[in-house]
Motif scaffolding. Sequence first.
Motif, short mmCIF file in Angstrom:
data_model
loop_
_atom_site.label_atom_id
_atom_site.label_comp_id
_atom_site.label_asym_id
_atom_site.label_seq_id
_atom_site.Cartn_x
_atom_site.Cartn_y
_atom_site.Cartn_z
N ASP A 1 49.25 53.71 57.71
CA ASP A 1 48.44 52.65 57.11
C ASP A 1 47.85 51.80 58.23
O ASP A 1 48.48 50.84 58.69
N ALA A 2 46.63 52.15 58.66
CA ALA A 2 46.02 51.46 59.79
C ALA A 2 45.73 50.00 59.48
O ALA A 2 45.86 49.13 60.34
N LYS A 3 45.32 49.71 58.25
CA LYS A 3 45.05 48.32 57.89
C LYS A 3 46.34 47.49 57.92
O LYS A 3 46.34 46.35 58.40
N ALA A 4 47.42 48.06 57.43
CA ALA A 4 48.69 47.34 57.45
C ALA A 4 49.16 47.08 58.88
O ALA A 4 49.74 46.03 59.17
N LEU A 5 48.90 48.02 59.79
CA LEU A 5 49.24 47.81 61.20
C LEU A 5 48.49 46.62 61.75
O LEU A 5 49.08 45.74 62.40
N ALA A 6 47.17 46.57 61.52
CA ALA A 6 46.37 45.45 62.02
C ALA A 6 46.82 44.13 61.41
O ALA A 6 46.91 43.11 62.10
N ASP A 7 47.11 44.15 60.12
CA ASP A 7 47.54 42.92 59.44
C ASP A 7 48.87 42.42 60.00
O ASP A 7 49.05 41.21 60.22
N TYR A 8 49.80 43.34 60.23
CA TYR A 8 51.10 42.90 60.73
C TYR A 8 51.01 42.45 62.19
O TYR A 8 51.69 41.50 62.60
N ALA A 9 50.14 43.12 62.97
CA ALA A 9 49.93 42.70 64.36
C ALA A 9 49.42 41.26 64.40
O ALA A 9 49.82 40.47 65.27
N LYS A 10 48.55 40.91 63.48
CA LYS A 10 48.06 39.53 63.41
C LYS A 10 49.16 38.58 62.99
O LYS A 10 49.35 37.51 63.58
N ALA A 11 49.92 38.97 61.96
CA ALA A 11 50.93 38.08 61.42
C ALA A 11 52.01 37.73 62.43
O ALA A 11 52.42 36.57 62.54
N VAL A 12 52.49 38.72 63.19
CA VAL A 12 53.58 38.44 64.14
C VAL A 12 53.09 37.68 65.36
O VAL A 12 53.90 37.16 66.13
N SER A 13 51.75 37.60 65.55
CA SER A 13 51.18 36.95 66.73
C SER A 13 50.68 35.54 66.44
O SER A 13 50.40 34.78 67.37
N ASP A 14 50.55 35.17 65.18
CA ASP A 14 49.96 33.90 64.78
C ASP A 14 51.06 32.87 64.55
O ASP A 14 51.89 33.01 63.65
N PRO A 15 51.09 31.79 65.38
CA PRO A 15 52.15 30.78 65.21
C PRO A 15 52.19 30.14 63.82
O PRO A 15 53.22 29.59 63.43
N SER A 16 51.08 30.21 63.07
CA SER A 16 51.06 29.60 61.74
C SER A 16 51.56 30.55 60.66
O SER A 16 51.66 30.17 59.49
N SER A 17 51.88 31.80 61.02
CA SER A 17 52.32 32.79 60.05
C SER A 17 53.83 32.75 59.87
O SER A 17 54.58 32.59 60.84
N PRO A 18 54.32 32.95 58.64
CA PRO A 18 55.77 33.02 58.44
C PRO A 18 56.41 34.22 59.11
O PRO A 18 57.64 34.24 59.31
N ASP A 19 55.60 35.21 59.48
CA ASP A 19 56.13 36.39 60.16
C ASP A 19 56.01 36.30 61.68
O ASP A 19 56.29 37.27 62.39
N TYR A 20 55.61 35.13 62.19
CA TYR A 20 55.44 34.97 63.63
C TYR A 20 56.72 35.31 64.37
O TYR A 20 57.80 34.80 64.07
N GLY A 21 56.59 36.21 65.36
CA GLY A 21 57.73 36.58 66.19
C GLY A 21 58.69 37.58 65.57
O GLY A 21 59.69 37.94 66.21
N ARG A 22 58.40 38.07 64.37
CA ARG A 22 59.28 39.06 63.73
C ARG A 22 58.86 40.46 64.17
O ARG A 22 58.30 41.24 63.40
N GLN B 1 49.84 48.22 68.09
CA GLN B 1 51.23 48.64 68.08
C GLN B 1 52.05 47.81 69.07
O GLN B 1 53.19 47.44 68.79
N GLY B 2 51.45 47.52 70.22
CA GLY B 2 52.13 46.66 71.17
C GLY B 2 52.38 45.27 70.60
O GLY B 2 53.47 44.70 70.76
N ALA B 3 51.39 44.70 69.92
CA ALA B 3 51.55 43.37 69.31
C ALA B 3 52.70 43.37 68.31
O ALA B 3 53.49 42.42 68.26
N VAL B 4 52.80 44.42 67.52
CA VAL B 4 53.88 44.52 66.54
C VAL B 4 55.24 44.54 67.22
O VAL B 4 56.23 44.02 66.69
N GLU B 5 55.30 45.10 68.43
CA GLU B 5 56.56 45.17 69.18
C GLU B 5 56.80 43.96 70.06
O GLU B 5 57.82 43.88 70.76
#
Length: 661
Positions: free
Chosen positions: A84-105, A395-399
């Motif tokens: 799911d390429a869209k889900a990858l991009a979305d999660y990469a954004k979420a874990v990188s955005d300090p305002s996201s509840p998934d930041y740093g996960r 993928q790097g952002a997600v990790e």
Amino acid sequence: MRSSSSGKRADRSRQRTALGLAAALPLVAGALALGIPTAQADSTPQGRDTLSGTKPAWATVRSDRGTTDDGNKVTARVYLAGRDAKALADYAKAVSDPSSPDYGRYLSARQTQARFGATRQQKDAVTAWLKGSGLDVTGGNQHYLSVTGEVAAAERAFGTELHNYTKDGTVYRAPSNAATVPASLHGAVLTVVGLDNAPKRAKHDETLPPPGPVFKNAGPFSTSYGSRTNRSLPSAYGAKQPYAIKGYTGEELRAAYGAKSRNTGKGVTVAITDAFASPTIAADAAKYAQRNGDAAYRKGQLTQVLPADYRNTEECDAGGWYGEETLDVEAVHAVAPAADIVYVGGASCTDNDLLDSLAKVVDNRLADIVSNSWGDVEANETPDVAAAYDQIFQQGAVEGIGFYFSSGDNGDNVASTGTKQVDTPANSAWVTAVGGTSLAVGKGDKYQWETGWGTTKATLSADGTNWDGLPGGYTSGAGGGTSKTVAQPFYQRGVVPDSLALANGGTAKQRVTPDVAAVADPNTGFLVGQTQTFPDGSLQYGEYRIGGTSLAAPVIAGVQALAQQARGGQPIGFANPSLYDRYGTASYHDVTDHPLGAGVSLGVVRVDYVNSHDDSDGLVTSLRSLGRDSSLHAVVGYDDVTGVGTPAAGYLTSFGGHHRR
């Protein structure tokens, strides 16, 4: 692909290879920029999906020279989109955005592959389709499948004719229309790279050459900025200008960028990617540290991950790349002396091999931070390769891995290419583009000021009474500007002025580079130590001053290692959202072209060997004016030379858990 270091020659930046050698390094706006397979276009044959961007822009009707012979060979890579390429991009954004509840996960490399990577069924389906079209699947990994076969088979597989086109006076092969794939693959194919062949030479099992020819700075030098001035030389801008420094070392860089604290990068790993590998890097780095006050390397602190063999050593000027690795390693260690460093060398300077190096970092989670001192101009990019790069970056952002790229050494690139444009991959919305400054560190390691890096050169007149044509011709400067292909990312909204985001016209805001900056001007640059080839053929260690945004990139990588330690070891990951979150605070020096006031110009005096190594052919004295970067300008606030600015003392302290926007 070219590297970005500058300063070994008096009047030009160093290039490791001709721009035409590498495949394009693109980034495009919209779905492909996120690594998402594009929707089927109206003109796509029924039952097929279009891979947008697989027909290069230079393959025009006017340059078309007819069909390619069916019997010619094609070698390509078919990149897999994953689950799911869209889900990858979305999660990469979420874990990188300090305002996201998934930041740093962040996820582990294994979790990333399991959640977003290609499935066995997808690989099997793509393999069956390729083989059924008459192509041989010769290898691959979790990112792509390598294929080879005749032109006729490639045309069957990808639903397009391959034609011959003229480009820059040479004939190359390319698709006459964008490639397509069967809709029955359900989006399993991200893109295909290699249907065009402009150009990708591949010669295996090559031996690396010896180091490049020696370069030495002549001197005299200032020991700190402004400490030595020759009163007999003519004035410039109403004052006697000082001699250039011999070269800053770690102590001065750490002081300039707020790293006087106990933070050393302990527990953090920085990866460096370049092409090839210096055979003397371990000895050079150890000697440099010992001579210049850096901490000695611990056992295992510096490691290398190298390919089984090398390609294109002559075309890429392999020996010239040794200096890139040396600069990057020594600069990271100078700023973050306790950080581990892993060098991941590419088999050549082409995209496929550099992509493989980046993939090794991500697939094996080799590092938290990746410094990259290479790139190309945006006009040479193609969206197929861009999609492959962006997938790795996401993928790097997600990790929790952040990628830092030098923004280039030719300002707006007009002087070098005739076209105003930015560099790639620094233009990617998923990397941190690092611009450059001229840096003044005075006596006692005191930070004085910075300007945007942009240099002009005026030579001392024959009678010694003036600087001919002051300020002189443009030599080099930090890359930056507005992308023509990449849409404005979310983190630049509200920070980047519309005058820059809309600089290309129209109503769609575009990505602007750089994001952040550090010292890059070779006239106020870093002292590096490297084994070089001397005129008598001997190999000897020597030290010289160097610059370029490929100095700025590892400096920022080192600062990020300190910041990660300051936040308790938690990876920063893709840094841009947090970098822009700190915009306008005490985290940054707000760099301008005239730090001493409007109308006050600055410069340094350089004395250089004509032959670059001794005075047997004479000396040349010149005045290098600072803060003159082509059409780009460092101004108050965000700008296209230094981005949000350079790290100040408040940057590292902001990672102590108390930062708020």
